[in-house]
Structures are given as structure tokens and as C-alpha cells.
Design an enzyme around this catalytic site. Structure first.
Site, PDB file in Angstrom:
ATOM      1  N   LYS A 156       4.406   9.526   8.595  1.00 57.06           N
ATOM      2  CA  LYS A 156       4.217   9.000   9.942  1.00 57.06           C
ATOM      3  C   LYS A 156       5.211   9.572  10.960  1.00 57.06           C
ATOM      4  O   LYS A 156       5.090  10.720  11.361  1.00 57.06           O
ATOM      5  CB  LYS A 156       4.241   7.465   9.896  1.00 57.06           C
ATOM      6  CG  LYS A 156       3.061   6.872   9.068  1.00 57.06           C
ATOM      7  CD  LYS A 156       3.056   5.376   9.092  1.00 57.06           C
ATOM      8  CE  LYS A 156       2.123   4.802   8.064  1.00 57.06           C
ATOM      9  NZ  LYS A 156       0.704   4.747   8.469  1.00 57.06           N
ATOM     10  N   ASP A 159       9.394   2.843  -0.358  1.00 54.38           N
ATOM     11  CA  ASP A 159       8.325   3.533   0.374  1.00 54.38           C
ATOM     12  C   ASP A 159       8.538   3.224   1.858  1.00 54.38           C
ATOM     13  O   ASP A 159       8.147   2.169   2.344  1.00 54.38           O
ATOM     14  CB  ASP A 159       6.958   3.056  -0.112  1.00 54.38           C
ATOM     15  CG  ASP A 159       5.842   3.749   0.664  1.00 54.38           C
ATOM     16  OD1 ASP A 159       4.664   3.551   0.308  1.00 54.38           O
ATOM     17  OD2 ASP A 159       6.147   4.473   1.631  1.00 54.38           O
ATOM     18  N   TYR A 201       0.863  -1.182   0.000  1.00 59.75           N
ATOM     19  CA  TYR A 201       0.000   0.000   0.000  1.00 59.75           C
ATOM     20  C   TYR A 201       0.896   1.228   0.000  1.00 59.75           C
ATOM     21  O   TYR A 201       1.786   1.333   0.848  1.00 59.75           O
ATOM     22  CB  TYR A 201      -0.902   0.008   1.232  1.00 59.75           C
ATOM     23  CG  TYR A 201      -1.810   1.221   1.338  1.00 59.75           C
ATOM     24  CD1 TYR A 201      -1.594   2.194   2.318  1.00 59.75           C
ATOM     25  CD2 TYR A 201      -2.876   1.398   0.468  1.00 59.75           C
ATOM     26  CE1 TYR A 201      -2.419   3.308   2.419  1.00 59.75           C
ATOM     27  CE2 TYR A 201      -3.709   2.511   0.561  1.00 59.75           C
ATOM     28  CZ  TYR A 201      -3.473   3.457   1.543  1.00 59.75           C
ATOM     29  OH  TYR A 201      -4.282   4.569   1.641  1.00 59.75           O
TER      30      TYR A 201
HETATM   31  P1  KE4 Z   1      -0.870   8.481   4.327  1.00 60.95           P
HETATM   32  O1  KE4 Z   1      -1.369   9.144   3.063  1.00 60.95           O
HETATM   33  O2  KE4 Z   1      -1.962   7.664   4.998  1.00 60.95           O
HETATM   34  O3  KE4 Z   1      -0.173   9.447   5.285  1.00 60.95           O
HETATM   35  O4  KE4 Z   1       0.273   7.451   3.911  1.00 60.95           O
HETATM   36  C1  KE4 Z   1      -0.021   6.457   2.951  1.00 60.95           C
HETATM   37  C2  KE4 Z   1       0.962   5.301   3.108  1.00 60.95           C
HETATM   38  C3  KE4 Z   1       1.989   5.185   2.195  1.00 60.95           C
HETATM   39  N1  KE4 Z   1       2.898   4.196   2.288  1.00 60.95           N
HETATM   40  C4  KE4 Z   1       2.838   3.292   3.295  1.00 60.95           C
HETATM   41  C5  KE4 Z   1       3.859   2.197   3.365  1.00 60.95           C
HETATM   42  C6  KE4 Z   1       1.802   3.362   4.265  1.00 60.95           C
HETATM   43  O5  KE4 Z   1       1.744   2.437   5.249  1.00 60.95           O
HETATM   44  C7  KE4 Z   1       0.844   4.376   4.171  1.00 60.95           C
HETATM   45  C8  KE4 Z   1      -0.326   4.498   5.134  1.00 60.95           C
HETATM   46  N2  KE4 Z   1      -0.500   3.407   6.043  1.00 60.95           N
HETATM   47  C9  KE4 Z   1      -1.845   3.171   6.512  1.00 60.95           C
HETATM   48  C10 KE4 Z   1      -1.787   2.072   7.562  1.00 60.95           C
HETATM   49  N3  KE4 Z   1      -1.542   0.812   7.036  1.00 60.95           N
HETATM   50  C11 KE4 Z   1      -2.471   4.398   7.071  1.00 60.95           C
HETATM   51  C12 KE4 Z   1      -3.699   4.169   7.920  1.00 60.95           C
HETATM   52  C13 KE4 Z   1      -4.940   4.667   7.212  1.00 60.95           C
HETATM   53  O6  KE4 Z   1      -5.050   4.503   5.966  1.00 60.95           O
HETATM   54  O7  KE4 Z   1      -5.820   5.187   7.934  1.00 60.95           O
END
Ligand code: KE4
Length: 427
Positions: A268, A240, A145
Site C-alpha cells: 500500500k 503484517d 486478512y
Molecule cells: P494486496 O495483495 O491486496 O496488495 O495486499 C493484501 C493484504 C495483505 N495484508 C493486509 C493487512 C491487507 O489489508 C491486504 C489487502 N487489503 C485489502 C483491503 N482490506 C485490499 C483491497 C482489495 O482486496 O481489493
């Protein structure tokens, strides 16, 4: 299943004006059933819900809270910054300091651009990689993701998988055509795609440790082979590290596995719990970005003084003792859970890298997305609610990582191990 009337009322109210009642799908308990819990405040390793119920927290805002909730120095830094104004829309000294600290921790990054989320970081890194290589296609891995930009919502992990929609409607077929899918830990699947599309692949995006299908570590040589094949074919390698950055080591997965990606995306932890993202890498690539170069990317709140202050205060707390403490707590929890599985004759898979871990409800070792999909999500859901009843707040999905912070204590871990035994006993 015990329901909490206050929660039910709040959830019904929320659902009438917010799609699904939440501002991010994975929070909605779709993967475990029941009503999502509305939290009221947090401190250290603890969350309290609107009814004052206390939980030991292993979500940590999905990764940012490596120091626990509301760490003193981070709150002080935010307060101090807020008194000087919340956002200027100008250059500020703090942005230089944060960039310097990130580059100090991740020397493979020569230049950095701040944005407001992990999604913005990967979306921008994608545009930059396409401009630098003058190629359109990308390879991602099933179950990884990278945020919700169109090009990545193909067989995506995290909430997309939890809700059973790994490839989202609304993403144009043309976009999907440019996103090729490989299997994590399977270098042949990458070589095949590169062979089928010679000189057409701009970049390979990877979570160096998969954290959005549960936790799936890279096989020993996999990342090295990926670096080699991208170098040989002029394809950029993009790590990533939104989740693994500063989590699995001070310098992230690229330090832990000693691999030098061309670009890195971050989020994060770099914001200490405030909205932030970043991407960085080799100068010759990053200097293509406006206003230094022609590749446009922008953001009203990019480099926001409060997020920068929180991020800097967080990164400044990260030192070798931090990771020693995280490792000892994470190991204590792992040993406890493994003992419980043995006592209960359960063959579930516990997988961990540093202070990010996952208990897969499958007897199969999980080396890729398809392995993860063999999990018994119904059993996981029962386990989840049993743990909730014991005051343990886990990510409400089998396909997520949970996190330990420096605010967790040995007592917290021991309590969690005993809760884990009871919760597993009655699934
Ligand atoms: P954000 O756009 O949510 O800040 O980041 C996206 C993202 C990109 N790359 C990786 C490896 C990530 O884990 C994430 C976001 N992770 C999820 C949790 N698995 C965020 C939680 C959510 O979607 O509410």
C-alpha cells in the site's frame, strides 16, 4: 435506490468479460448492494465518477493514498522515472534508496525484499519463516486478512468475509491443516494452539491492528504477550503491516506499540499508489533468501522503477507534521460522529487508530472477529447508500477500514459529519 445508467451499462459490459465485473471482489458492492461506481479520475481527497459526479473519498485506494490522490511530488517522481524507462529487470539505485528509507522509518527491519503486492509479501514471508524454523504450521487470527495466498484464506477478513466465503474453495485440506486459527486479543487461544503443537509452529501472522474486519485495536498487553510467547517457543512473530505500515505512525504499529517482530510485511503506502509490496526483518532470516540463501523468491517487476519512485516520493513526505495533521482531522471526524450517535441515541461502535477507522453497526464493543460479525450489515448497506447520496465515498463493506489523508480538509470533515448525521437518521 438511485441507479446511474452510465454505471449500469459499464458494469454489464465489465461483467461479460471480467469475473464479477471487477478485478478485486470487495469493489463489487457485494456487501452493500447496488452497482459499483466506475471512477474516472481523482485529485486530493476527491474522486469523480464517469458522469462527473464528485465524492469525498475515504477509501484512498484501500490505504495507499495517505497523501491523497495524485500528490504533485509523487506524480512528478513517476513522470521523471517513466522518461528513463518503465522497467529494466536489473538492479537499480532506487531500490537501495527505498530500502534505506524503509529501514530508517522501521529500524527493526535490517534487510528488505521488494515484491509487487501485499499478497506476495506475506506469501514469501511465510515460506521464509518455514525455512528458517524448519516447521510447517502457522497461526493466524480469525478475521485477519493477509492477502489471497492459499495458506491465509482460512477465516480471512476483508472481501472474503464481505462475500461470506472466509475460507475459500480451492485451498487443499492439507494446506488448511497447517493453518491454525486463534482469536484476536485472546492470548489463551494462542497458548492453547502452541501447547497442542509443540515446536511445530513456524510463525504467528498478525495484523497488529486488525483492519480487515473493520478496525479492531489490540488490547493493551496483547501484542507484548504475543512477543513473549513467540520468543519462548522459537516461533517467529510476523507483523503484517501492509495496512498499518506508515499509516498509524511513521514506523507503523511496531513503533506505535513498541514491539519488535521478527518479520514485517508491507504494501500500500510504500508504493504511493503503484503496485508494490515488501517484506523484511532480521538479517539472519532474510539472508536465507535467494540468491544469498536457498529460499527461492523472485519477481519480474519487483523493485519496478516507477513503483519505487512513487513509494520513495511518498515516504519522503511523511514527517511528524503529517501525523499531527492526520490525527487532528481523524479526531475531528471521530468527535463529530460520536456527537451524532449521541443525538440519535444510537449505540454503534466507532473504533479508530490514527487515520484508519470504522463505524461498526453493533451495540457490542468490537474486540475480535466474532464481535464484528454481530454488525447489522443491512443497516450498514442503507447507511452506505445514504452517504453515497451525500457525496461521501466509503469502503463498500462493513468489514473494512476507511482512511483519512493529508489532502482532506476541515471543511471535508465537517461536511462528512453532517452527511453522517443525515445518513444515520434515515437508516
Ligand atoms: P494486496 O495483495 O491486496 O496488495 O495486499 C493484501 C493484504 C495483505 N495484508 C493486509 C493487512 C491487507 O489489508 C491486504 C489487502 N487489503 C485489502 C483491503 N482490506 C485490499 C483491497 C482489495 O482486496 O481489493
Amino acid at each position: 435506490m438511485k441507479t446511474n445508467s452510465n454505471n449500469d451499462q459499464l458494469f454489464n459490459q465489465a461483467r461479460s468479460i471480467i469475473p464479477g465485473g471487477v478485478n478485486s471482489p470487495v469493489r463489487a458492492f457485494g456487501g452493500v448492494g447496488g452497482t459499483p461506481i466506475f471512477m474516472d479520475h481523482a485529485q486530493g481527497a476527491r474522486l469523480w465518477d464517469t458522469n462527473g459526479r464528485e465524492y469525498i473519498d475515504y477509501v484512498g485506494s484501500w490505504g495507499p493514498c495517505i497523501l491523497g490522490h495524485a500528490p504533485e511530488k509523487v506524480i512528478a517522481a513517476i513522470k521523471q522515472a517513466a522518461q528513463r524507462g518503465t522497467s529494466f529487470g536489473t538492479a537499480t539505485v532506487g531500490e537501495i534508496s527505498l530500502a534505506q528509507r524503509v529501514i530508517e522509518l522501521m529500524p527493526n527491519i535490517e534487510m528488505l525484499r521488494l515484491v509487487n503486492s501485499g499478497t506476495e509479501a506475506t506469501m514469501s514471508a511465510l515460506r521464509l519463516a518455514r525455512a528458517f524454523t524448519k516447521r510447517d504450521k502457522i497461526i493466524k487470527f480469525t478475521g485477519c486478512y493477509h492477502g489471497h495466498a492459499d495458506s491465509f484464506l482460512v477465516k480471512a477478513g476483508s472481501g472474503a468475509t464481505t462475500l461470506g466465503v472466509p475460507t475459500s474453495p480451492g485451498v487443499p485440506a492439507a494446506t488448511v491443516a497447517d493453518t491454525l486459527l486463534a482469536e484476536f486479543n485472546d492470548i489463551d487461544s494462542v497458548a492453547t494452539l502452541i501447547g497442542q503443537h509443540p515446536n511445530q509452529i513456524a510463525a504467528i501472522f498478525i495484523e497488529p491492528v486488525m483492519g480487515n474486519a473493520g478496525v479492531i485495536p489490540p488490547a493493551k498487553e496483547f501484542l507484548k504477550q504475543l512477543r513473549e510467547i513467540t520468543q519462548q517457543t522459537g516461533t517467529l512473530l510476523v507483523f503484517d503491516e501492509v495496512m498499518t505500515g506508515f499509516r498509524v505512525a511513521p514506523g507503523g504499529a511496531q513503533e506505535l506499540f513498541d514491539i519488535k517482530p521478527d518479520l514485517t510485511t508491507l504494501g500500500k503506502i510504500i508504493g504511493g499508489g503503484l503496485p508494490i509490496g515488501a517484506f523484511g526483518g532480521r538479517k539472519e532470516i532474510m539472508n536465507l533468501l535467494a540468491p544469498a540463501g536457498p529460499v527461492y523468491q523472485a519477481g519480474t517487476l519487483s523493485g519496478n522503477p516507477l513503483a519505487v519512485a512513487a513509494g520513495l516520493a511518498t515516504l519522503n513526505e511523511l514527517n511528524s507534521d503529517t501525523y499531527k495533521k492526520l490525527e487532528s482531522l481523524a479526531d475531528l471526524l471521530e468527535q463529530g460522529v460520536r456527537d451524532n450517535l449521541k443525538k440519535l441515541k444510537l449505540l454503534f461502535q466507532y473504533q479508530r487508530i490514527g487515520s484508519m477507522a470504522c463505524l461498526f453497526f453493533t451495540n457490542r464493543q468490537v474486540a475480535n472477529y466474532n464481535d464484528a460479525l454481530t454488525c447489522d450489515t443491512e443497516a450498514f448497506a442503507r447507511y452506505y447508500h445514504n452517504m453515497l447520496a451525500e457525496g461521501i465515498y466509503l469502503p463498500p463493506s462493513q468489514f473494512e477500514a476507511f482512511f483519512i489523508s493529508t489532502a482532506h480538509s476541515q471543511d471535508d470533515i465537517n461536511h462528512t459529519v453532517s452527511a453522517n448525521f443525515h445518513a444515520l437518521q434515515s437508516i
